[in-house]
Design a protein around this motif. Structure first.
Motif, PDB file in Angstrom:
ATOM      1  N   LYS A  73       0.858  -1.189   0.000  1.00  0.00           N
ATOM      2  CA  LYS A  73       0.000   0.000   0.000  1.00  0.00           C
ATOM      3  C   LYS A  73       0.890   1.233   0.000  1.00  0.00           C
ATOM      4  CE  LYS A  73      -4.188  -1.899   2.108  1.00  0.00           C
ATOM      5  NZ  LYS A  73      -3.838  -3.276   1.787  1.00  0.00           N
ATOM      6  N   GLN A  74       0.482   2.230  -0.745  1.00  0.00           N
ATOM      7  CA  GLN A  74       1.266   3.455  -0.868  1.00  0.00           C
ATOM      8  C   GLN A  74       1.263   4.236   0.441  1.00  0.00           C
ATOM      9  OE1 GLN A  74      -0.285   7.048  -2.949  1.00  0.00           O
ATOM     10  NE2 GLN A  74       1.156   6.488  -4.562  1.00  0.00           N
ATOM     11  N   SER A  75       2.438   4.691   0.881  1.00  0.00           N
ATOM     12  CA  SER A  75       2.511   5.538   2.075  1.00  0.00           C
ATOM     13  C   SER A  75       1.946   6.911   1.742  1.00  0.00           C
ATOM     14  CB  SER A  75       3.964   5.684   2.539  1.00  0.00           C
ATOM     15  OG  SER A  75       4.717   6.414   1.575  1.00  0.00           O
ATOM     16  N   ALA A  76       1.425   7.586   2.760  1.00  0.00           N
ATOM     17  CA  ALA A  76       0.817   8.904   2.537  1.00  0.00           C
ATOM     18  C   ALA A  76       1.865   9.947   2.193  1.00  0.00           C
ATOM     19  CB  ALA A  76       0.028   9.326   3.769  1.00  0.00           C
ATOM     20  N   ASP A  77       3.074   9.808   2.746  1.00  0.00           N
ATOM     21  CA  ASP A  77       4.137  10.789   2.517  1.00  0.00           C
ATOM     22  C   ASP A  77       5.467  10.157   2.900  1.00  0.00           C
ATOM     23  OD1 ASP A  77       5.340  13.129   1.768  1.00  0.00           O
ATOM     24  OD2 ASP A  77       4.547  14.345   3.404  1.00  0.00           O
ATOM     25  N   GLY A  78       6.529  10.929   2.812  1.00  0.00           N
ATOM     26  CA  GLY A  78       7.859  10.462   3.145  1.00  0.00           C
ATOM     27  C   GLY A  78       8.888  11.400   2.561  1.00  0.00           C
ATOM     28  N   LEU A 118      10.539  11.235  -0.047  1.00  0.00           N
ATOM     29  CA  LEU A 118      10.348  11.404  -1.486  1.00  0.00           C
ATOM     30  C   LEU A 118       8.868  11.491  -1.858  1.00  0.00           C
ATOM     31  CD1 LEU A 118      13.021   8.764  -2.573  1.00  0.00           C
ATOM     32  CD2 LEU A 118      13.256  11.247  -2.743  1.00  0.00           C
ATOM     33  N   GLY A 119       8.022  11.769  -0.860  1.00  0.00           N
ATOM     34  CA  GLY A 119       6.591  11.863  -1.112  1.00  0.00           C
ATOM     35  C   GLY A 119       5.912  10.516  -0.982  1.00  0.00           C
ATOM     36  N   PRO A 120       4.673  10.396  -1.433  1.00  0.00           N
ATOM     37  CA  PRO A 120       3.944   9.133  -1.332  1.00  0.00           C
ATOM     38  C   PRO A 120       4.519   8.051  -2.234  1.00  0.00           C
ATOM     39  CG  PRO A 120       2.689  10.740  -2.594  1.00  0.00           C
ATOM     40  CD  PRO A 120       3.857  11.479  -2.028  1.00  0.00           C
ATOM     41  N   GLY A 121       4.405   6.797  -1.784  1.00  0.00           N
ATOM     42  CA  GLY A 121       4.904   5.675  -2.567  1.00  0.00           C
ATOM     43  C   GLY A 121       5.295   4.527  -1.662  1.00  0.00           C
ATOM     44  N   VAL A 122       5.986   3.560  -2.214  1.00  0.00           N
ATOM     45  CA  VAL A 122       6.510   2.425  -1.453  1.00  0.00           C
ATOM     46  C   VAL A 122       8.030   2.562  -1.435  1.00  0.00           C
ATOM     47  CG1 VAL A 122       6.706  -0.083  -1.274  1.00  0.00           C
ATOM     48  CG2 VAL A 122       4.597   0.947  -2.168  1.00  0.00           C
ATOM     49  N   TYR A 123       8.613   2.562  -0.231  1.00  0.00           N
ATOM     50  CA  TYR A 123      10.051   2.772  -0.082  1.00  0.00           C
ATOM     51  C   TYR A 123      10.782   1.430  -0.054  1.00  0.00           C
ATOM     52  CZ  TYR A 123       9.263   7.717   0.584  1.00  0.00           C
ATOM     53  OH  TYR A 123       8.924   9.030   0.377  1.00  0.00           O
ATOM     54  N   VAL A 124      11.719   1.267  -0.976  1.00  0.00           N
ATOM     55  CA  VAL A 124      12.478   0.025  -1.128  1.00  0.00           C
ATOM     56  C   VAL A 124      13.946   0.381  -1.374  1.00  0.00           C
ATOM     57  CG1 VAL A 124      10.513  -1.273  -2.026  1.00  0.00           C
ATOM     58  CG2 VAL A 124      11.979  -0.027  -3.614  1.00  0.00           C
ATOM     59  N   SER A 125      14.807  -0.633  -1.385  1.00  0.00           N
ATOM     60  CA  SER A 125      16.221  -0.391  -1.650  1.00  0.00           C
ATOM     61  C   SER A 125      16.837  -1.568  -2.374  1.00  0.00           C
ATOM     62  CB  SER A 125      16.978  -0.146  -0.340  1.00  0.00           C
ATOM     63  OG  SER A 125      18.368   0.075  -0.597  1.00  0.00           O
ATOM     64  N   ARG A 126      17.831  -1.286  -3.215  1.00  0.00           N
ATOM     65  CA  ARG A 126      18.592  -2.344  -3.850  1.00  0.00           C
ATOM     66  C   ARG A 126      19.652  -2.882  -2.901  1.00  0.00           C
ATOM     67  NH1 ARG A 126      20.783   0.834  -8.464  1.00  0.00           N
ATOM     68  NH2 ARG A 126      19.169   2.422  -8.366  1.00  0.00           N
ATOM     69  N   ASP A 127      19.844  -2.185  -1.778  1.00  0.00           N
ATOM     70  CA  ASP A 127      20.824  -2.570  -0.771  1.00  0.00           C
ATOM     71  C   ASP A 127      20.111  -3.304   0.359  1.00  0.00           C
ATOM     72  OD1 ASP A 127      22.781  -2.727   1.215  1.00  0.00           O
ATOM     73  OD2 ASP A 127      23.658  -0.794   0.659  1.00  0.00           O
ATOM     74  N   HIS A 133      15.858  19.087  -3.380  1.00  0.00           N
ATOM     75  CA  HIS A 133      15.836  18.927  -4.839  1.00  0.00           C
ATOM     76  C   HIS A 133      14.496  19.455  -5.343  1.00  0.00           C
ATOM     77  CE1 HIS A 133      15.632  16.981  -8.765  1.00  0.00           C
ATOM     78  NE2 HIS A 133      16.914  16.658  -8.667  1.00  0.00           N
ATOM     79  N   PRO A 134      14.478  20.220  -6.436  1.00  0.00           N
ATOM     80  CA  PRO A 134      13.226  20.808  -6.921  1.00  0.00           C
ATOM     81  C   PRO A 134      12.132  19.789  -7.243  1.00  0.00           C
ATOM     82  CG  PRO A 134      14.988  21.007  -8.567  1.00  0.00           C
ATOM     83  CD  PRO A 134      15.627  20.608  -7.278  1.00  0.00           C
ATOM     84  N   MET A 135      12.520  18.522  -7.449  1.00  0.00           N
ATOM     85  CA  MET A 135      11.522  17.494  -7.751  1.00  0.00           C
ATOM     86  C   MET A 135      11.478  16.408  -6.667  1.00  0.00           C
ATOM     87  SD  MET A 135      12.013  17.110 -11.892  1.00  0.00           S
ATOM     88  CE  MET A 135      10.912  15.704 -11.987  1.00  0.00           C
ATOM     89  N   GLN A 136      11.969  16.733  -5.465  1.00  0.00           N
ATOM     90  CA  GLN A 136      12.082  15.721  -4.418  1.00  0.00           C
ATOM     91  C   GLN A 136      10.759  15.040  -4.091  1.00  0.00           C
ATOM     92  OE1 GLN A 136      14.695  16.747  -1.217  1.00  0.00           O
ATOM     93  NE2 GLN A 136      13.774  15.317   0.230  1.00  0.00           N
ATOM     94  N   LYS A 137       9.662  15.793  -4.147  1.00  0.00           N
ATOM     95  CA  LYS A 137       8.357  15.200  -3.851  1.00  0.00           C
ATOM     96  C   LYS A 137       7.361  15.345  -4.998  1.00  0.00           C
ATOM     97  CE  LYS A 137       8.385  15.291   1.181  1.00  0.00           C
ATOM     98  NZ  LYS A 137       7.541  15.411   2.387  1.00  0.00           N
ATOM     99  N   THR A 138       7.811  15.901  -6.107  1.00  0.00           N
ATOM    100  CA  THR A 138       6.887  16.137  -7.227  1.00  0.00           C
ATOM    101  C   THR A 138       7.249  15.325  -8.473  1.00  0.00           C
ATOM    102  OG1 THR A 138       8.194  18.037  -8.002  1.00  0.00           O
ATOM    103  CG2 THR A 138       6.420  18.477  -6.410  1.00  0.00           C
ATOM    104  N   TRP A 139       8.218  14.415  -8.342  1.00  0.00           N
ATOM    105  CA  TRP A 139       8.704  13.661  -9.509  1.00  0.00           C
ATOM    106  C   TRP A 139       7.592  12.900 -10.210  1.00  0.00           C
ATOM    107  CZ3 TRP A 139       7.914   8.527  -8.285  1.00  0.00           C
ATOM    108  CH2 TRP A 139       7.869   8.202  -6.921  1.00  0.00           C
TER     109      TRP A 139
END
Length: 215
Positions: free
Chosen positions: A51-56, A58-67, A103-109
């Motif tokens: 489920k998508q997070s409300a914020d964070g 980098l904004g809303p989404g699912v936070y994952v890592s390749r590490d 970053h100008p697109m940190q949450k608006t990408w």
């Protein structure tokens, strides 16, 4: 102009599509990533999806890592006995690099047409004190749980692996199911079966090896 004989090819496929944390993801690719969560949430994610997070950061989404080491730190305030690391297959879509604070697109990408935001390792962002690679995937449907990378004990590991297997057996609406009869890889839009232009044998463009057999 002299003709050039064609003898075939040999290729190697990285089945897990591992991308090192410091390598920039290419748009339109699937990559192996990881997500740290609790035991109970792991069960829920495997059964019903992310489920998508409300914020964070980098904004809303699912936070994952390749590490995987990054994923192993989560949930931050949970004991090791309640930490699971899910192994994922992620369809990155269009990727935007976010490599500095404010970053100008940190949450608006996403509103600018991107599907995934990527924070490179050791990029100096104060919001990522660990310096470890991080990604935010806007649409949870782009993420599939494929395995368990870390579990507190074998009982929970076995249970979650069984849940994944049951979920993968569920009916799918995908038209890319099954395997190619020639190259044996999972079917997809890129598969093209045709006669070899060198020897005429039936080939698939995704075969790992083909050696022409002139008649």
């Amino acid at each position: 102009m002299a003709s050039i004989p064609f003898y075939g090819w040999e290729a190697f496929y990285d089945g897990d599509r591992h991308l090192q944390a410091n390598q920039e993801a290419k748009s339109g690719r699937h990559y192996t990533m990881y997500h740290g969560t609790s035991v109970q949430l792991a069960r829920q994610i495997i059964k019903t999806g992310f489920k998508q997070s409300a914020d964070g950061m980098l904004g809303p989404g699912v936070y994952v890592s390749r590490d995987q080491k990054k994923a192993e730190r989560y949930p931050l305030r949970s004991p090791a006995t309640d930490r699971i690391v899910l192994k994922l297959s992620v369809d990155c879509g269009k990727v935007k690099r976010i490599d500095k604070d404010n970053h100008p697109m940190q949450k608006t990408w996403h509103s600018q047409g991107y599907d995934t935001a990527w924070v490179p390792p050791n990029c100096g962002m104060k919001a990522v004190p660990s310096g470890l690679e991080e990604d935010c995937v806007y649409d949870p449907k782009r993420i599939e749980v494929t395995d368990i990378a870390l579990a507190p004990n074998t009982t929970i590991l076995t249970e979650l692996k069984q849940l994944i297997a049951q979920n993968q057996k569920a009916p799918s609406n995908s038209n890319t199911s099954g395997n190619c009869a020639v190259c044996k890889l999972k079917l997809g839009l890129a598969h093209t079966v045709q006669p070899c232009w060198g020897c005429g044998e039936t080939i698939c463009a995704l075969m790992t090896i083909h050696k022409c057999n002139p008649h």
